[in-house]
Design an enzyme around this catalytic site. Structure first.
Site, short mmCIF file in Angstrom:
data_model
loop_
_atom_site.label_atom_id
_atom_site.label_comp_id
_atom_site.label_asym_id
_atom_site.label_seq_id
_atom_site.Cartn_x
_atom_site.Cartn_y
_atom_site.Cartn_z
N PHE A 65 -33.32 43.01 63.81
CA PHE A 65 -34.54 42.73 63.04
C PHE A 65 -35.65 43.70 63.48
O PHE A 65 -35.85 43.90 64.68
CB PHE A 65 -34.96 41.28 63.29
N ASP B 137 -32.42 36.70 70.87
CA ASP B 137 -33.33 36.24 69.83
C ASP B 137 -32.56 35.20 69.01
O ASP B 137 -31.50 35.50 68.44
CB ASP B 137 -33.76 37.43 68.96
N TYR C 214 -40.46 28.27 62.32
CA TYR C 214 -40.61 28.00 60.88
C TYR C 214 -39.33 28.17 60.07
O TYR C 214 -39.32 27.94 58.88
CB TYR C 214 -41.72 28.89 60.28
N LYS C 215 -38.24 28.60 60.71
CA LYS C 215 -36.99 28.78 59.97
C LYS C 215 -36.20 27.46 60.00
O LYS C 215 -36.62 26.50 59.38
CB LYS C 215 -36.22 29.97 60.55
N ARG D 121 -29.32 36.87 49.77
CA ARG D 121 -29.06 36.06 50.96
C ARG D 121 -29.23 34.58 50.64
O ARG D 121 -30.20 34.18 50.00
CB ARG D 121 -30.06 36.50 52.03
#
Ligand SMILES: *Cc1c(COP(=O)(O)O)cnc(C)c1O
Length: 414
Positions: A127, A199, A224-225, A373
Site C-alpha cells: 500500500f 500492517d 474504519y475498515k 474489488r
C-alpha cells in the site's frame, strides 16, 4: 463446485451461525454492500454512542467527562478491545492516530533498535502510504540510516539477509487479497536478526490474527475498515511487551509521557504501550469505534474466517459458471486459504463496471489500473447477497452498461 442451486444458497443462510449479527448494522435497504474492506457500515451501537458522547457527555458534563466518562482511558480501553481480535495479550495494543502516523512511530522505533543496519525491506505493490512513510523516515534520517528495498513476493525469503533492519509487510494485499504466512515469514526474518512490522489494515476483524503466537515485533492497523469504526476512525498500534521499554518513539507528545499531568519541561517516556500515544485522543471518533467493536462480542474469528472463505468460493463459482462473465479475470489467489476477505477481478473496463454496479446498488470499489474489488464481510453479508451481486454483474456485462458515459466519469475517491 458443480452448479450452485438456489436451494443450496438458502440453506447456507439458514444454518449460518453468524446470521443474527446482521441486525446489528444499518445496511442499505436495497442492494449489497461489498465495500466493508474500505469503510465498514454503521453498527447501530455506534450511532447511539455518538449521540451519547455529544449530547450528554460533552454537552452536559463538559471537561469533567475526561474523568467522569473515562475519556482519558479510551486509547487503552479500545486498544484492549482490539487486542483479542489480533491475538495480542494485554498491554500491547493502543488506539490512536492514523495507520500512517503509527507506521512512522514503529518504523522509527524499529530502526533505532538496529543501529548497524539500514535496509527496510518491503514488497513491491505494498500500500502506498506504507512505502511513503519509509521515504519520509529516510528523508529525516538520511539514506545511510534508512533505505527502502522493494522485492517481489517470490524473492522475499532470499532477500531476508543480515543487512536488513526491518521487514515491513501488509498481511493481506490491498489489491489482490493475497494473504501472507505471518508465522513463517516472521520466523525467517527473526533468524536473520530482522525486526518485523505487520500492517493489519485488511486483517483486523477479517480473519484470525496471532501476533503473540507469531512473536511479531510491531503491528499497525485501521479502525474504519473491518472494525467498522466509521470514516476516519482512529487506528491502532501493537508493540510486543519486551520491546516497549527498549524503544523511544520520536513523536514525543505529552500523552506518551509517563506523567502527562505533571507538566514537566522535559520528556520522560512511559515504559508501557502508552508511550505510543502522541496528543489528545479524538474522543468522538474513538468512542464511536469503541461502541462499534461491541459487534465482535462473542464472535469466534474462526467462524468469521470459515464464512468468509465460503462466501468467496461461492462468488468465484457463480462467476465461473456464467459465460457472460468470462472476461473477468480472477486476480486473487484461487485457494481460499491464500486469500484475505476480498476478491479482485481485472477487466479493462473495471472502472465503468464498478460505477454501473454502484448505480444498481451493489457497492464495490475500483483500484487503478484495472481492478474490481469486492469485500466479503461475514458479519452482515448473506450467501443470497453474493448471488444477487453476481446476477447484477452479469446483467451489466451482458448489456455492456459499463460503456455508458455516466459510468465513465472519474471521481476523486474510487
Ligand atoms: C487502508 C490502508 C492504510 C490506511 O492508512 P491511513 O493512515 O488510515 O490512511 C494503510 N495501510 C494499508 C495496507 C491500508 O490498506
Amino acid at each position: 463446485m458443480s452448479k450452485v442451486s438456489e436451494e443450496q444458497i438458502a440453506q447456507w443462510d439458514l444454518i449460518d451461525p453468524l446470521a443474527d449479527k446482521r441486525q446489528l448494522f444499518k445496511l442499505p435497504e436495497k442492494g449489497v454492500y461489498l465495500d466493508g474492506n474500505s469503510l465498514g457500515p454503521m453498527p447501530f451501537s455506534a450511532a447511539e454512542r455518538a449521540k451519547e458522547v455529544l449530547e450528554r457527555q460533552w454537552a452536559n458534563d463538559l471537561i469533567t467527562s475526561w474523568n467522569k466518562h473515562s475519556w482519558i482511558d479510551l486509547p487503552t480501553t479500545v486498544g484492549e478491545k482490539i487486542a483479542p481480535l489480533i491475538g495480542a495479550g494485554p498491554g500491547q495494543v493502543i488506539c490512536c492516530d492514523s495507520t500512517s502516523i503509527n507506521l512512522f512511530k514503529v518504523l522509527s522505533s524499529a530502526l533505532s533498535l538496529q543501529p548497524s543496519r539500514s535496509v527496510v525491506l518491503s514488497l513491491a505493490g505494498n500500500f502506498p502510504t506504507d512505502l511513503y512513510m519509509v521515504e519520509g523516515v529516510a528523508s529525516l534520517l538520511g539514506e545511510d540510516a534508512c533505505h527502502l528495498n522493494l522485492v517481489s513476493e517470490d524473492g522475499l525469503e532470499d532477500a531476508l539477509t543480515s543487512e536488513v533492519a526491518v521487514l515491513m509487510l501488509t498481511q493481506v494485499d490491498f489489491r489482490s487479497g493475497r494473504l501472507l504466512d505471518m508465522q513463517r515469514i516472521t520466523q525467517k526474518a527473526h533468524e536473520q536478526g530482522i525486526l518485523v512490522i505487520w500492517d493489519l489494515a485488511h486483517s483486523a476483524g477479517a480473519l484470525p490474527v496471532r501476533l503473540d503466537d507469531c512473536e511479531v515485533d510491531f503491528a499497525v492497523g485501521c479502525g474504519y475498515k473491518y472494525l467498522n469504526g466509521g470514516p476516519g476512525a482512529p487506528a491502532f498500534v501493537y508493540v510486543a511487551t519486551h520491546l516497549q521499554s527498549r524503544v523511544t518513539q520520536p513523536l514525543k507528545g505529552w500523552m506518551g509521557h509517563k506523567q502527562p499531568f505533571a507538566f514537566s519541561q522535559s520528556y520522560a517516556q512511559s515504559q508501557s504501550i502508552t508511550q505510543f500515544l502522541c496528543g489528545t485522543p479524538s474522543v468522538v471518533s474513538m468512542s464511536v469505534l469503541d461502541a462499534a467493536l461491541t459487534v465482535f462480542n462473542d464472535v469466534d474469528m474462526q467462524q468469521v474466517r470459515e464464512k468468509s472463505e465460503a462466501l468467496g468460493e461461492l462468488f468465484i463459482a457463480l462467476v465461473e459458471e456464467e459465460e457472460k462473465l468470462a472476461d473477468l479475470k480472477l486476480e486473487s489467489p484461487k485457494a481460499p486459504q491464500a486469500r484475505g476477505s476480498q476478491l479482485a477481478f481485472s477487466h479493462e473496463h473495471a472502472h465503468g463496471i464498478c460505477q454501473a454496479l454502484i448505480d444498481k446498488g451493489v457497492i464495490a470499489d475500483f483500484r487503478a489500473p484495472n481492478i474490481l474489488r469486492f469485500g466479503l464481510t461475514p458479519l452482515y453479508l448473506r450467501y443470497q447477497d453474493i448471488q444477487d451481486s453476481v446476477q447484477t454483474l452479469t446483467h451489466i456485462m451482458e448489456q455492456k452498461i459499463y460503456l455508458q458515459a455516466q459510468f465513465n466519469v472519474h471521481h476523486k475517491v474510487t
